[in-house]
Motif scaffolding. Sequence first.
Motif, PDB file in Angstrom:
ATOM      1  N   ALA A  36       0.827  -1.206   0.000  1.00  0.00           N
ATOM      2  CA  ALA A  36       0.000   0.000   0.000  1.00  0.00           C
ATOM      3  C   ALA A  36       0.866   1.263   0.000  1.00  0.00           C
ATOM      4  CB  ALA A  36      -0.944  -0.005   1.196  1.00  0.00           C
ATOM      5  N   HIS A  37       1.970   1.222   0.720  1.00  0.00           N
ATOM      6  CA  HIS A  37       2.876   2.372   0.813  1.00  0.00           C
ATOM      7  C   HIS A  37       3.624   2.612  -0.505  1.00  0.00           C
ATOM      8  CE1 HIS A  37       5.781   5.112   2.645  1.00  0.00           C
ATOM      9  NE2 HIS A  37       6.740   4.402   2.108  1.00  0.00           N
ATOM     10  N   LEU A  38       4.011   1.555  -1.185  1.00  0.00           N
ATOM     11  CA  LEU A  38       4.838   1.670  -2.384  1.00  0.00           C
ATOM     12  C   LEU A  38       4.082   2.062  -3.637  1.00  0.00           C
ATOM     13  CD1 LEU A  38       7.078  -1.506  -2.136  1.00  0.00           C
ATOM     14  CD2 LEU A  38       7.754   0.859  -1.699  1.00  0.00           C
ATOM     15  N   THR A  39       2.828   1.691  -3.737  1.00  0.00           N
ATOM     16  CA  THR A  39       2.123   1.821  -5.005  1.00  0.00           C
ATOM     17  C   THR A  39       1.584   3.220  -5.219  1.00  0.00           C
ATOM     18  OG1 THR A  39       0.145   0.890  -3.984  1.00  0.00           O
ATOM     19  CG2 THR A  39       1.560  -0.615  -5.167  1.00  0.00           C
ATOM     20  N   ARG A  40       1.719   3.672  -6.454  1.00  0.00           N
ATOM     21  CA  ARG A  40       1.279   5.002  -6.843  1.00  0.00           C
ATOM     22  C   ARG A  40      -0.064   4.959  -7.569  1.00  0.00           C
ATOM     23  NH1 ARG A  40       6.952   4.619  -7.965  1.00  0.00           N
ATOM     24  NH2 ARG A  40       6.360   3.715  -9.951  1.00  0.00           N
ATOM     25  N   SER A  41      -0.515   3.772  -7.912  1.00  0.00           N
ATOM     26  CA  SER A  41      -1.783   3.654  -8.643  1.00  0.00           C
ATOM     27  C   SER A  41      -2.448   2.332  -8.285  1.00  0.00           C
ATOM     28  CB  SER A  41      -1.537   3.705 -10.147  1.00  0.00           C
ATOM     29  OG  SER A  41      -0.887   2.521 -10.568  1.00  0.00           O
ATOM     30  N   ASP A  42      -3.734   2.238  -8.606  1.00  0.00           N
ATOM     31  CA  ASP A  42      -4.465   0.994  -8.371  1.00  0.00           C
ATOM     32  C   ASP A  42      -3.882  -0.143  -9.200  1.00  0.00           C
ATOM     33  OD1 ASP A  42      -6.123   2.242  -6.563  1.00  0.00           O
ATOM     34  OD2 ASP A  42      -7.729   2.578  -8.011  1.00  0.00           O
ATOM     35  N   ALA A  43      -3.399   0.157 -10.402  1.00  0.00           N
ATOM     36  CA  ALA A  43      -2.819  -0.882 -11.261  1.00  0.00           C
ATOM     37  C   ALA A  43      -1.557  -1.459 -10.640  1.00  0.00           C
ATOM     38  CB  ALA A  43      -2.528  -0.324 -12.649  1.00  0.00           C
ATOM     39  N   GLU A  44      -0.719  -0.600 -10.063  1.00  0.00           N
ATOM     40  CA  GLU A  44       0.488  -1.088  -9.399  1.00  0.00           C
ATOM     41  C   GLU A  44       0.127  -1.926  -8.177  1.00  0.00           C
ATOM     42  OE1 GLU A  44       2.945   2.242  -8.464  1.00  0.00           O
ATOM     43  OE2 GLU A  44       3.568   2.530 -10.539  1.00  0.00           O
ATOM     44  N   ALA A  45      -0.834  -1.457  -7.404  1.00  0.00           N
ATOM     45  CA  ALA A  45      -1.257  -2.202  -6.219  1.00  0.00           C
ATOM     46  C   ALA A  45      -1.775  -3.576  -6.617  1.00  0.00           C
ATOM     47  CB  ALA A  45      -2.324  -1.422  -5.459  1.00  0.00           C
ATOM     48  N   ALA A  46      -2.569  -3.636  -7.669  1.00  0.00           N
ATOM     49  CA  ALA A  46      -3.112  -4.911  -8.136  1.00  0.00           C
ATOM     50  C   ALA A  46      -1.995  -5.826  -8.617  1.00  0.00           C
ATOM     51  CB  ALA A  46      -4.124  -4.676  -9.257  1.00  0.00           C
ATOM     52  N   ALA A  47      -0.990  -5.272  -9.278  1.00  0.00           N
ATOM     53  CA  ALA A  47       0.120  -6.084  -9.782  1.00  0.00           C
ATOM     54  C   ALA A  47       0.875  -6.745  -8.635  1.00  0.00           C
ATOM     55  CB  ALA A  47       1.072  -5.230 -10.614  1.00  0.00           C
ATOM     56  N   LEU A  48       1.136  -6.021  -7.563  1.00  0.00           N
ATOM     57  CA  LEU A  48       1.898  -6.576  -6.437  1.00  0.00           C
ATOM     58  C   LEU A  48       1.048  -7.438  -5.520  1.00  0.00           C
ATOM     59  CD1 LEU A  48       4.143  -3.552  -5.444  1.00  0.00           C
ATOM     60  CD2 LEU A  48       4.758  -5.567  -6.785  1.00  0.00           C
ATOM     61  N   ALA A  49      -0.236  -7.128  -5.410  1.00  0.00           N
ATOM     62  CA  ALA A  49      -1.107  -7.862  -4.486  1.00  0.00           C
ATOM     63  C   ALA A  49      -1.708  -9.123  -5.092  1.00  0.00           C
ATOM     64  CB  ALA A  49      -2.222  -6.943  -4.001  1.00  0.00           C
ATOM     65  N   ALA A  50      -1.533  -9.336  -6.381  1.00  0.00           N
ATOM     66  CA  ALA A  50      -2.114 -10.516  -7.031  1.00  0.00           C
ATOM     67  C   ALA A  50      -1.644 -11.797  -6.327  1.00  0.00           C
ATOM     68  CB  ALA A  50      -1.713 -10.546  -8.502  1.00  0.00           C
ATOM     69  N   PRO A  51      -2.558 -12.739  -6.119  1.00  0.00           N
ATOM     70  CA  PRO A  51      -2.202 -13.940  -5.356  1.00  0.00           C
ATOM     71  C   PRO A  51      -1.097 -14.785  -5.989  1.00  0.00           C
ATOM     72  CG  PRO A  51      -4.450 -14.089  -6.201  1.00  0.00           C
ATOM     73  CD  PRO A  51      -3.946 -12.733  -6.543  1.00  0.00           C
ATOM     74  N   GLU A  52      -0.922 -14.682  -7.306  1.00  0.00           N
ATOM     75  CA  GLU A  52       0.130 -15.492  -7.937  1.00  0.00           C
ATOM     76  C   GLU A  52       1.529 -14.888  -7.788  1.00  0.00           C
ATOM     77  OE1 GLU A  52      -1.627 -12.864 -11.162  1.00  0.00           O
ATOM     78  OE2 GLU A  52      -2.451 -14.090  -9.560  1.00  0.00           O
ATOM     79  N   ILE A  53       1.622 -13.656  -7.311  1.00  0.00           N
ATOM     80  CA  ILE A  53       2.922 -13.020  -7.096  1.00  0.00           C
ATOM     81  C   ILE A  53       3.518 -13.565  -5.803  1.00  0.00           C
ATOM     82  CG2 ILE A  53       4.142 -10.842  -6.700  1.00  0.00           C
ATOM     83  CD1 ILE A  53       2.999 -11.204  -9.545  1.00  0.00           C
ATOM     84  N   ARG A  54       4.691 -14.111  -5.916  1.00  0.00           N
ATOM     85  CA  ARG A  54       5.368 -14.653  -4.732  1.00  0.00           C
ATOM     86  C   ARG A  54       6.203 -13.569  -4.070  1.00  0.00           C
ATOM     87  NH1 ARG A  54       4.982 -20.327  -4.311  1.00  0.00           N
ATOM     88  NH2 ARG A  54       4.292 -21.190  -6.282  1.00  0.00           N
ATOM     89  N   LEU A  55       6.239 -13.623  -2.750  1.00  0.00           N
ATOM     90  CA  LEU A  55       7.086 -12.728  -1.980  1.00  0.00           C
ATOM     91  C   LEU A  55       8.257 -13.542  -1.458  1.00  0.00           C
ATOM     92  CD1 LEU A  55       7.672 -10.004  -0.637  1.00  0.00           C
ATOM     93  CD2 LEU A  55       6.260 -10.771   1.288  1.00  0.00           C
ATOM     94  N   ILE A  56       9.441 -13.077  -1.771  1.00  0.00           N
ATOM     95  CA  ILE A  56      10.661 -13.731  -1.296  1.00  0.00           C
ATOM     96  C   ILE A  56      11.305 -12.783  -0.290  1.00  0.00           C
ATOM     97  CG2 ILE A  56      12.902 -14.651  -1.975  1.00  0.00           C
ATOM     98  CD1 ILE A  56      11.607 -15.052  -4.806  1.00  0.00           C
TER      99      ILE A  56
END
Length: 83
Positions: A36-56
């Motif tokens: 939430a802090h990093l994203t500048r737009s809803d599209a960016e937030a959706a890209a990072l929050a998508a369930p298939e995106i892995r967090l390492i």
Amino acid sequence: MQIHIRYMAALRDRLGDGETAHDLPADITDSEALIAHLTRSDAEAAALAAPEIRLIRNDRIVTRPSALADGDRLAFCPPFTGG
């Protein structure tokens, strides 16, 4: 708290940053608050929050939300295919 972030593969292309360091406010304590802090737009937030995106985190895949600590190295990684 300072953390280092890498965006891998298509995320790097989409978000434009390969690797960055961030000094975070004290209220950013987990991965979802960080997104939430990093994203500048809803599209960016959706890209990072998508369930298939892995967090390492520090070279290990972690479940989300994941607690953050000073000096963490994070990578957001989309699914890979290959052959």
